[in-house]
Scaffold this motif. Sequence first.
Motif, PDB file in Angstrom:
ATOM      1  N   ALA A  45     -44.118  16.240 -46.975  1.00  0.00           N
ATOM      2  CA  ALA A  45     -44.851  16.830 -48.101  1.00  0.00           C
ATOM      3  C   ALA A  45     -46.167  17.431 -47.622  1.00  0.00           C
ATOM      4  CB  ALA A  45     -45.107  15.769 -49.176  1.00  0.00           C
ATOM      5  N   HIS A  46     -46.857  16.740 -46.745  1.00  0.00           N
ATOM      6  CA  HIS A  46     -48.122  17.248 -46.220  1.00  0.00           C
ATOM      7  C   HIS A  46     -47.890  18.519 -45.417  1.00  0.00           C
ATOM      8  CE1 HIS A  46     -51.682  17.572 -43.651  1.00  0.00           C
ATOM      9  NE2 HIS A  46     -52.316  16.978 -44.647  1.00  0.00           N
ATOM     10  N   ALA A  47     -46.887  18.511 -44.545  1.00  0.00           N
ATOM     11  CA  ALA A  47     -46.608  19.675 -43.702  1.00  0.00           C
ATOM     12  C   ALA A  47     -46.244  20.903 -44.542  1.00  0.00           C
ATOM     13  CB  ALA A  47     -45.490  19.355 -42.712  1.00  0.00           C
ATOM     14  N   ALA A  50     -49.444  22.005 -46.359  1.00  0.00           N
ATOM     15  CA  ALA A  50     -50.409  22.557 -45.398  1.00  0.00           C
ATOM     16  C   ALA A  50     -49.972  23.946 -44.951  1.00  0.00           C
ATOM     17  CB  ALA A  50     -50.566  21.628 -44.199  1.00  0.00           C
ATOM     18  N   ASP A  51     -48.686  24.112 -44.695  1.00  0.00           N
ATOM     19  CA  ASP A  51     -48.192  25.436 -44.301  1.00  0.00           C
ATOM     20  C   ASP A  51     -48.501  26.477 -45.375  1.00  0.00           C
ATOM     21  OD1 ASP A  51     -47.223  24.568 -41.873  1.00  0.00           O
ATOM     22  OD2 ASP A  51     -45.140  24.415 -42.538  1.00  0.00           O
ATOM     23  N   ARG A  52     -48.332  26.086 -46.635  1.00  0.00           N
ATOM     24  CA  ARG A  52     -48.600  27.023 -47.738  1.00  0.00           C
ATOM     25  C   ARG A  52     -50.082  27.379 -47.826  1.00  0.00           C
ATOM     26  NH1 ARG A  52     -44.297  24.384 -50.497  1.00  0.00           N
ATOM     27  NH2 ARG A  52     -45.678  22.835 -51.388  1.00  0.00           N
ATOM     28  N   VAL A  53     -50.959  26.370 -47.745  1.00  0.00           N
ATOM     29  CA  VAL A  53     -52.385  26.662 -47.935  1.00  0.00           C
ATOM     30  C   VAL A  53     -53.026  27.286 -46.696  1.00  0.00           C
ATOM     31  CG1 VAL A  53     -52.660  24.890 -49.716  1.00  0.00           C
ATOM     32  CG2 VAL A  53     -53.274  24.355 -47.341  1.00  0.00           C
ATOM     33  N   LEU A  54     -52.338  27.218 -45.553  1.00  0.00           N
ATOM     34  CA  LEU A  54     -52.879  27.820 -44.324  1.00  0.00           C
ATOM     35  C   LEU A  54     -52.110  29.083 -43.917  1.00  0.00           C
ATOM     36  CD1 LEU A  54     -53.376  24.546 -42.233  1.00  0.00           C
ATOM     37  CD2 LEU A  54     -55.133  25.868 -43.435  1.00  0.00           C
ATOM     38  N   GLN A  55     -51.302  29.612 -44.833  1.00  0.00           N
ATOM     39  CA  GLN A  55     -50.459  30.746 -44.473  1.00  0.00           C
ATOM     40  C   GLN A  55     -51.253  31.995 -44.099  1.00  0.00           C
ATOM     41  OE1 GLN A  55     -47.798  31.489 -47.688  1.00  0.00           O
ATOM     42  NE2 GLN A  55     -49.400  32.098 -49.119  1.00  0.00           N
ATOM     43  N   ASP A  56     -52.504  32.115 -44.555  1.00  0.00           N
ATOM     44  CA  ASP A  56     -53.297  33.295 -44.203  1.00  0.00           C
ATOM     45  C   ASP A  56     -54.128  33.089 -42.926  1.00  0.00           C
ATOM     46  OD1 ASP A  56     -54.822  31.437 -45.673  1.00  0.00           O
ATOM     47  OD2 ASP A  56     -56.234  32.961 -46.329  1.00  0.00           O
ATOM     48  N   LEU A  57     -53.913  31.975 -42.232  1.00  0.00           N
ATOM     49  CA  LEU A  57     -54.556  31.720 -40.954  1.00  0.00           C
ATOM     50  C   LEU A  57     -53.570  32.066 -39.843  1.00  0.00           C
ATOM     51  CD1 LEU A  57     -56.813  30.512 -39.164  1.00  0.00           C
ATOM     52  CD2 LEU A  57     -55.741  28.273 -39.519  1.00  0.00           C
ATOM     53  N   ALA A 129     -64.339  25.961 -43.112  1.00  0.00           N
ATOM     54  CA  ALA A 129     -64.785  25.154 -44.252  1.00  0.00           C
ATOM     55  C   ALA A 129     -63.834  25.344 -45.434  1.00  0.00           C
ATOM     56  CB  ALA A 129     -66.209  25.531 -44.645  1.00  0.00           C
ATOM     57  N   ASP A 130     -63.397  26.582 -45.660  1.00  0.00           N
ATOM     58  CA  ASP A 130     -62.440  26.858 -46.732  1.00  0.00           C
ATOM     59  C   ASP A 130     -61.105  26.160 -46.465  1.00  0.00           C
ATOM     60  OD1 ASP A 130     -61.323  28.216 -49.076  1.00  0.00           O
ATOM     61  OD2 ASP A 130     -60.268  29.486 -47.612  1.00  0.00           O
ATOM     62  N   PHE A 131     -60.636  26.189 -45.212  1.00  0.00           N
ATOM     63  CA  PHE A 131     -59.370  25.531 -44.875  1.00  0.00           C
ATOM     64  C   PHE A 131     -59.484  24.019 -45.057  1.00  0.00           C
ATOM     65  CE2 PHE A 131     -58.758  29.350 -41.961  1.00  0.00           C
ATOM     66  CZ  PHE A 131     -57.972  30.029 -42.894  1.00  0.00           C
ATOM     67  N   HIS A 132     -60.635  23.437 -44.691  1.00  0.00           N
ATOM     68  CA  HIS A 132     -60.846  22.000 -44.913  1.00  0.00           C
ATOM     69  C   HIS A 132     -60.765  21.678 -46.409  1.00  0.00           C
ATOM     70  CE1 HIS A 132     -61.731  20.288 -41.004  1.00  0.00           C
ATOM     71  NE2 HIS A 132     -62.585  21.258 -40.731  1.00  0.00           N
ATOM     72  N   THR A 133     -61.372  22.511 -47.231  1.00  0.00           N
ATOM     73  CA  THR A 133     -61.340  22.308 -48.682  1.00  0.00           C
ATOM     74  C   THR A 133     -59.910  22.381 -49.198  1.00  0.00           C
ATOM     75  OG1 THR A 133     -63.565  23.191 -48.930  1.00  0.00           O
ATOM     76  CG2 THR A 133     -62.174  23.199 -50.903  1.00  0.00           C
ATOM     77  N   ARG A 134     -59.166  23.353 -48.726  1.00  0.00           N
ATOM     78  CA  ARG A 134     -57.765  23.498 -49.148  1.00  0.00           C
ATOM     79  C   ARG A 134     -56.953  22.258 -48.772  1.00  0.00           C
ATOM     80  NH1 ARG A 134     -55.942  29.539 -47.224  1.00  0.00           N
ATOM     81  NH2 ARG A 134     -57.752  30.694 -47.986  1.00  0.00           N
ATOM     82  N   LEU A 135     -57.141  21.786 -47.545  1.00  0.00           N
ATOM     83  CA  LEU A 135     -56.381  20.624 -47.104  1.00  0.00           C
ATOM     84  C   LEU A 135     -56.828  19.351 -47.813  1.00  0.00           C
ATOM     85  CD1 LEU A 135     -55.922  21.442 -43.340  1.00  0.00           C
ATOM     86  CD2 LEU A 135     -54.165  21.386 -45.109  1.00  0.00           C
ATOM     87  N   ASP A 136     -58.101  19.273 -48.170  1.00  0.00           N
ATOM     88  CA  ASP A 136     -58.568  18.140 -48.979  1.00  0.00           C
ATOM     89  C   ASP A 136     -57.816  18.099 -50.311  1.00  0.00           C
ATOM     90  OD1 ASP A 136     -60.355  17.341 -47.030  1.00  0.00           O
ATOM     91  OD2 ASP A 136     -62.119  18.186 -48.047  1.00  0.00           O
ATOM     92  N   ARG A 137     -57.601  19.269 -50.908  1.00  0.00           N
ATOM     93  CA  ARG A 137     -56.862  19.330 -52.177  1.00  0.00           C
ATOM     94  C   ARG A 137     -55.401  18.909 -51.982  1.00  0.00           C
ATOM     95  NH1 ARG A 137     -60.109  24.281 -53.546  1.00  0.00           N
ATOM     96  NH2 ARG A 137     -58.433  25.454 -52.590  1.00  0.00           N
TER      97      ARG A 137
END
Length: 185
Positions: A45-47, A50-57, A129-137
Motif C-alpha cells: 500500500a505504501h509503495a 508513494a509511486d502515485r504521489v512521486l510520479q512527477d519526480l 519539502a513538498d515530497f516529504h509533505t506528500r509522503l507524510d499524507r
Amino acid sequence: MVRSTSASRPPASEAEGHPDALVGACAAQAEPGDLGWALAVLLRAHARSADRVLQDLPGGARAFRLLSAVEQGQPNQLALAQASGLDKTVVTYLLDDLAGAGLIERRPDPNDRRARRIVLTPAGVERLADFHTRLDRVEDHLFDGLPAAEVTELRRLLQRAAGRVREHDPTTCAHVAALAADLPG
C-alpha cells in the motif's frame, strides 16, 4: 496465539478468479500475529501510494531516497549509493535526471579535485519539502484510525528493528569488513 489450520483456509482456486487475486488470497490466509502478511500489506500500500504521489519526480521513489540522502549530507555518489541502498550505476543515472530537472548540482569537492559533491539546489530543497509533505499524507492515510500514540510507538519500534537489521545485514560494508578481518591470511 491461536492459528487457523490450512483446512479453514479457502483453496487458492477460489481466489484465482478475483481481479486482485494475490491480495485476495493473502487476505484470505491472514492470521492473527502473522507479521509477514501485515508488513507485506502495508509495504504494498505504501509503495503504490508513494509511486502515485512521486510520479512527477524523475526517478520516482528511488530518486526521492537519493534526494533525502543528499539532504542528510551524504558527500558523494558512493556515499549516496550506500545510504540509499541503490546500485552505483543506478545512482549515476538518477543523479543525471535530477540534475537535468534542476534539483541537484554536482560541485567540485574542495578536498579532492577528482571528486564531485552532490548538493540540492534551492528548487531541489523546495521540491523535496513538498515530497516529504506528500509522503507524510500517505503515511497518515496508512495509519488512519490508529491513535497517534500507537503510530508513534509503531514508528519507533520499526525504526529500531530496521536499524538492527541494517546493522547486521551481510550486504553492508561494515559487516563485510568485519568478516574479512576474521579471515586467515
